[in-house]
Scaffold this motif. Structure first.
Motif, PDB file in Angstrom:
ATOM      1  N   MET A 138      -0.482  -4.379   1.700  1.00  0.00           N
ATOM      2  CA  MET A 138      -0.780  -3.310   0.741  1.00  0.00           C
ATOM      3  C   MET A 138      -2.194  -3.434   0.193  1.00  0.00           C
ATOM      4  O   MET A 138      -2.824  -2.446  -0.151  1.00  0.00           O
ATOM      5  CB  MET A 138       0.199  -3.372  -0.434  1.00  0.00           C
ATOM      6  CG  MET A 138       1.603  -2.935  -0.110  1.00  0.00           C
ATOM      7  SD  MET A 138       2.670  -3.334  -1.511  1.00  0.00           S
ATOM      8  CE  MET A 138       4.276  -3.288  -0.718  1.00  0.00           C
ATOM      9  N   LEU A 139      -2.682  -4.688   0.090  1.00  0.00           N
ATOM     10  CA  LEU A 139      -4.020  -4.887  -0.460  1.00  0.00           C
ATOM     11  C   LEU A 139      -5.103  -4.681   0.601  1.00  0.00           C
ATOM     12  O   LEU A 139      -6.272  -4.950   0.361  1.00  0.00           O
ATOM     13  CB  LEU A 139      -4.132  -6.286  -1.064  1.00  0.00           C
ATOM     14  CG  LEU A 139      -3.349  -6.450  -2.373  1.00  0.00           C
ATOM     15  CD1 LEU A 139      -3.222  -7.916  -2.753  1.00  0.00           C
ATOM     16  CD2 LEU A 139      -4.026  -5.691  -3.507  1.00  0.00           C
ATOM     17  N   GLY A 140      -4.687  -4.222   1.788  1.00  0.00           N
ATOM     18  CA  GLY A 140      -5.665  -3.872   2.811  1.00  0.00           C
ATOM     19  C   GLY A 140      -6.010  -5.000   3.765  1.00  0.00           C
ATOM     20  O   GLY A 140      -7.002  -4.914   4.479  1.00  0.00           O
ATOM     21  N   THR A 188       5.695   4.913   2.303  1.00  0.00           N
ATOM     22  CA  THR A 188       5.354   5.812   3.404  1.00  0.00           C
ATOM     23  C   THR A 188       3.904   6.262   3.315  1.00  0.00           C
ATOM     24  O   THR A 188       3.183   6.275   4.315  1.00  0.00           O
ATOM     25  CB  THR A 188       6.277   7.037   3.371  1.00  0.00           C
ATOM     26  OG1 THR A 188       7.608   6.582   3.521  1.00  0.00           O
ATOM     27  CG2 THR A 188       5.933   8.019   4.460  1.00  0.00           C
ATOM     28  N   VAL A 189       3.474   6.611   2.100  1.00  0.00           N
ATOM     29  CA  VAL A 189       2.090   7.045   1.935  1.00  0.00           C
ATOM     30  C   VAL A 189       1.145   5.890   2.297  1.00  0.00           C
ATOM     31  O   VAL A 189       0.077   6.100   2.864  1.00  0.00           O
ATOM     32  CB  VAL A 189       1.850   7.557   0.496  1.00  0.00           C
ATOM     33  CG1 VAL A 189       0.400   7.975   0.317  1.00  0.00           C
ATOM     34  CG2 VAL A 189       2.768   8.729   0.197  1.00  0.00           C
ATOM     35  N   ALA A 190       1.562   4.659   1.994  1.00  0.00           N
ATOM     36  CA  ALA A 190       0.751   3.496   2.366  1.00  0.00           C
ATOM     37  C   ALA A 190       0.947   3.111   3.831  1.00  0.00           C
ATOM     38  O   ALA A 190       0.345   2.143   4.296  1.00  0.00           O
ATOM     39  CB  ALA A 190       1.090   2.311   1.470  1.00  0.00           C
ATOM     40  N   VAL A 223      -7.193  -0.422   7.451  1.00  0.00           N
ATOM     41  CA  VAL A 223      -8.259   0.450   6.936  1.00  0.00           C
ATOM     42  C   VAL A 223      -7.642   1.508   6.017  1.00  0.00           C
ATOM     43  O   VAL A 223      -8.134   1.760   4.909  1.00  0.00           O
ATOM     44  CB  VAL A 223      -9.017   1.122   8.101  1.00  0.00           C
ATOM     45  CG1 VAL A 223     -10.019   2.132   7.566  1.00  0.00           C
ATOM     46  CG2 VAL A 223      -9.701   0.080   8.951  1.00  0.00           C
ATOM     47  N   TRP A 224      -6.541   2.105   6.471  1.00  0.00           N
ATOM     48  CA  TRP A 224      -5.842   3.089   5.648  1.00  0.00           C
ATOM     49  C   TRP A 224      -5.390   2.475   4.325  1.00  0.00           C
ATOM     50  O   TRP A 224      -5.594   3.026   3.256  1.00  0.00           O
ATOM     51  CB  TRP A 224      -4.644   3.656   6.409  1.00  0.00           C
ATOM     52  CG  TRP A 224      -3.827   4.591   5.576  1.00  0.00           C
ATOM     53  CD1 TRP A 224      -2.665   4.301   4.920  1.00  0.00           C
ATOM     54  CD2 TRP A 224      -4.115   5.972   5.273  1.00  0.00           C
ATOM     55  NE1 TRP A 224      -2.217   5.391   4.241  1.00  0.00           N
ATOM     56  CE2 TRP A 224      -3.082   6.436   4.440  1.00  0.00           C
ATOM     57  CE3 TRP A 224      -5.148   6.835   5.634  1.00  0.00           C
ATOM     58  CZ2 TRP A 224      -3.050   7.736   3.947  1.00  0.00           C
ATOM     59  CZ3 TRP A 224      -5.112   8.138   5.158  1.00  0.00           C
ATOM     60  CH2 TRP A 224      -4.077   8.578   4.324  1.00  0.00           C
ATOM     61  N   ARG A 225      -4.785   1.287   4.407  1.00  0.00           N
ATOM     62  CA  ARG A 225      -4.215   0.694   3.202  1.00  0.00           C
ATOM     63  C   ARG A 225      -5.283   0.168   2.251  1.00  0.00           C
ATOM     64  O   ARG A 225      -5.025   0.040   1.059  1.00  0.00           O
ATOM     65  CB  ARG A 225      -3.225  -0.413   3.585  1.00  0.00           C
ATOM     66  CG  ARG A 225      -1.922   0.152   4.141  1.00  0.00           C
ATOM     67  CD  ARG A 225      -0.883  -0.926   4.358  1.00  0.00           C
ATOM     68  NE  ARG A 225      -1.079  -1.620   5.610  1.00  0.00           N
ATOM     69  CZ  ARG A 225      -0.509  -1.279   6.771  1.00  0.00           C
ATOM     70  NH1 ARG A 225       0.331  -0.266   6.812  1.00  0.00           N
ATOM     71  NH2 ARG A 225      -0.743  -1.947   7.861  1.00  0.00           N
ATOM     72  N   ARG A 281      -9.643   4.148  -2.700  1.00  0.00           N
ATOM     73  CA  ARG A 281     -10.022   5.533  -2.929  1.00  0.00           C
ATOM     74  C   ARG A 281      -8.845   6.369  -3.389  1.00  0.00           C
ATOM     75  O   ARG A 281      -8.991   7.554  -3.700  1.00  0.00           O
ATOM     76  CB  ARG A 281     -10.637   6.110  -1.652  1.00  0.00           C
ATOM     77  CG  ARG A 281     -11.931   5.378  -1.273  1.00  0.00           C
ATOM     78  CD  ARG A 281     -12.403   5.793   0.080  1.00  0.00           C
ATOM     79  NE  ARG A 281     -12.568   7.230   0.153  1.00  0.00           N
ATOM     80  CZ  ARG A 281     -12.580   7.920   1.293  1.00  0.00           C
ATOM     81  NH1 ARG A 281     -12.400   7.289   2.437  1.00  0.00           N
ATOM     82  NH2 ARG A 281     -12.744   9.214   1.276  1.00  0.00           N
ATOM     83  N   ALA A 282      -7.650   5.785  -3.399  1.00  0.00           N
ATOM     84  CA  ALA A 282      -6.463   6.422  -3.972  1.00  0.00           C
ATOM     85  C   ALA A 282      -5.520   5.304  -4.402  1.00  0.00           C
ATOM     86  O   ALA A 282      -5.534   4.224  -3.814  1.00  0.00           O
ATOM     87  CB  ALA A 282      -5.775   7.312  -2.942  1.00  0.00           C
ATOM     88  N   LEU A 283      -4.718   5.562  -5.448  1.00  0.00           N
ATOM     89  CA  LEU A 283      -3.813   4.523  -5.928  1.00  0.00           C
ATOM     90  C   LEU A 283      -2.375   5.020  -5.895  1.00  0.00           C
ATOM     91  O   LEU A 283      -2.085   6.168  -6.229  1.00  0.00           O
ATOM     92  CB  LEU A 283      -4.162   4.128  -7.373  1.00  0.00           C
ATOM     93  CG  LEU A 283      -5.229   3.061  -7.588  1.00  0.00           C
ATOM     94  CD1 LEU A 283      -5.494   2.892  -9.078  1.00  0.00           C
ATOM     95  CD2 LEU A 283      -4.822   1.726  -6.970  1.00  0.00           C
TER      96      LEU A 283
END
Lengths: 265, 200
Positions: A167-169, B46-48, B71-73, B138-140
């Motif tokens: 989650m933290l990328g 799901t969004v993540a 990269v998305w997350r 860039r989004a939370l």
């Protein structure tokens, strides 16, 4: 020096001692009497059988039969690796990854040792090839099984932590790096320990056997060092390959953790 | 943040939810609520892109399926209700170069040397928000970000988050239970009912 002949009635005497042990554990209610007897019978049957197979193999000595024997040993080892994991990858991956990494490491190292270092003629002479491969596979199997078991169990227990790192990328390999390192270590440590204590705490079985069979100890020691080195290399590369492939399979192409690919035995 | 962008969900389906369409504009705070088990957390996952799902999710020009997962997350960052800590000290969980000011959420600078094992659940929650914000997403996606906090800290964290969201113009999905909190922070509010989102 000739080896003293061992006849079946002498083995019978030794088996009386095993029966005595089984009787004692039975009366002291350890509940192991049956297990000891069954295991003892299996030893006799399996070793007698492999004795026959080896005698036949040594008398033929052709590459085909040696290869067939090697493949059979590999598949049995692969099945054993799978059976020793509490949570395993589903869909044949547990067997596939274990078997393939053992194949790559054990076979490569054994063939290299035979052709480059020992050099019997022909290189696949079964008296050298089969025992060497057997020792390689036996130890690589332990390493791979420990490594994969540690990996899948660790990922299962720490799935929330891994997902939080995702989650933290973090990339999938960053997220699983600690567990993967642990798994690789636990696969290799038994072999490192065996090297460190060889000859001090334990006399390795192969060397002992060679000395009993009449080899000069200095030669037996050289063979033992060679075998320890090759086993360490085989176990090390096998464990690394299996854990790397296994951890990749636990994530999908979107770098999601896929614990649904694990099932309990 | 110069490159502010809208977070768009199109025809997303996950679990019981069907055909979810939603646009969250830059700097907009959208609250989600619903009974437990209605799939709020699942929708955030799901969004993540942590669960296998149908539908398309984009952040401006960034399409979920077309960049690597990490990269998305790192752009669309989820902060779960219960955070996990893997290293010894608090500081090791923060990205090396980006130090953010932790005084607005009630910590001194020496918190980075604290051992993770002595953190209370409330401290963990506040620091988990901080370590996410420090990564400059860039989004939370916030899953009950104040669940473990006392009333004073709830207000403090709300103000701090609102400030960051406005200043960086982040689109935000915020799962909340408390109706009063939703009234305080939400620009829009949706309830999860059955298989869909209901505006309220």
């Amino acid at each position: 020096m000739d080896v003293i002949e061992l006849s079946w009635w002498q083995l019978g005497l030794a088996s009386l001692l095993v029966i005595a042990l089984a009787a004692c554990t039975h009366f002291t209610r350890l509940g192991l009497g049956r297990d000891i007897l069954i295991a003892a019978v299996r030893t006799v049957l399996q070793l007698a059988l492999i004795g026959l197979v080896l005698e036949a193999l040594f008398s033929v000595g052709s590459l085909h039969w040696v290869a067939l024997m090697a493949v059979a040993m590999l598949l049995i080892a692969g099945r054993e690796v799978m059976a020793r994991q509490k949570r395993r990858l589903s869909g044949g991956w547990a067997f596939g990854i274990g078997t393939l990494s053992m194949f790559v490491s054990s076979f490569t190292v054994t063939v290299l040792t035979l052709t480059v270092i020992i050099g019997p003629d022909p290189w696949y002479t079964p008296q050298y090839a089969i025992p060497l491969l057997g020792m390689m596979l036996g130890n690589t199997m332990t390493g791979v099984a420990l490594g994969l078991d540690r990996l899948t169990d660790g990922v299962w227990r720490q799935r929330q932590l891994i997902e939080n790192r995702l989650m933290l990328g973090e990339t999938w390999s960053q997220a699983v790096v600690d567990i993967r390192r642990d798994a690789m270590r636990s696969g290799m440590i038994p072999m490192i320990n065996a090297m460190a204590t060889a000859g001090v705490v334990s006399l390795p079985g192969m060397m002992t056997g060679q000395i009993l069979a009449g080899s000069p100890p200095a030669l037996a020691v050289k063979y033992q060092i060679l075998v320890m080195f090759t086993i360490t290399v085989g176990t090390g590369f096998g464990t690394v390959a299996a854990v790397a492939a296994g951890s990749r399979r636990l994530f999908d192409e979107r770098e999601r953790l896929r614990t649904d690919r694990l099932h309990t035995a | 943040m110069s490159d502010s962008a809208s977070l768009r969900l199109q025809a997303v389906a996950i679990g019981a939810l069907r055909d979810i369409n939603l646009e969250v504009r830059p700097g907009e705070l959208v609250c989600l609520s619903g009974p437990s088990g209605s799939g709020k957390s699942r929708l955030l996952r799901t969004v993540a892109d942590l669960d296998v799902h149908d539908g398309e999710i984009t952040l401006g020009d960034l399409r979920q399926g077309q960049v690597a997962g990490h990269v998305w997350r790192s752009a669309v960052m989820l902060v779960p209700a219960e955070s996990q800590w893997w290293a010894e000290t608090v500081g090791e969980h923060f990205p090396g170069d980006a130090i953010i000011d932790l005084t607005p959420i009630g910590f001194d600078a020496d918190v980075v040397e604290w051992s993770v094992s002595r953190l209370s659940s409330g401290e963990k929650q506040r620091l988990a928000l901080a370590r996410a914000v420090a990564r400059a997403p860039r989004a939370l996606l916030l899953d009950e970000p104040t669940a473990n906090l006392d009333p004073d800290n709830i207000q403090r964290i709300e103000r701090w988050l609102q400030g960051i969201i406005r200043e960086r113009r982040l689109p935000v999905l915020w799962v909340a239970h408390d109706q009063a909190q939703i009234r305080r922070v939400a620009d829009r509010h949706f309830r999860l009912r059955g298989d869909t989102l209901e505006r309220s």
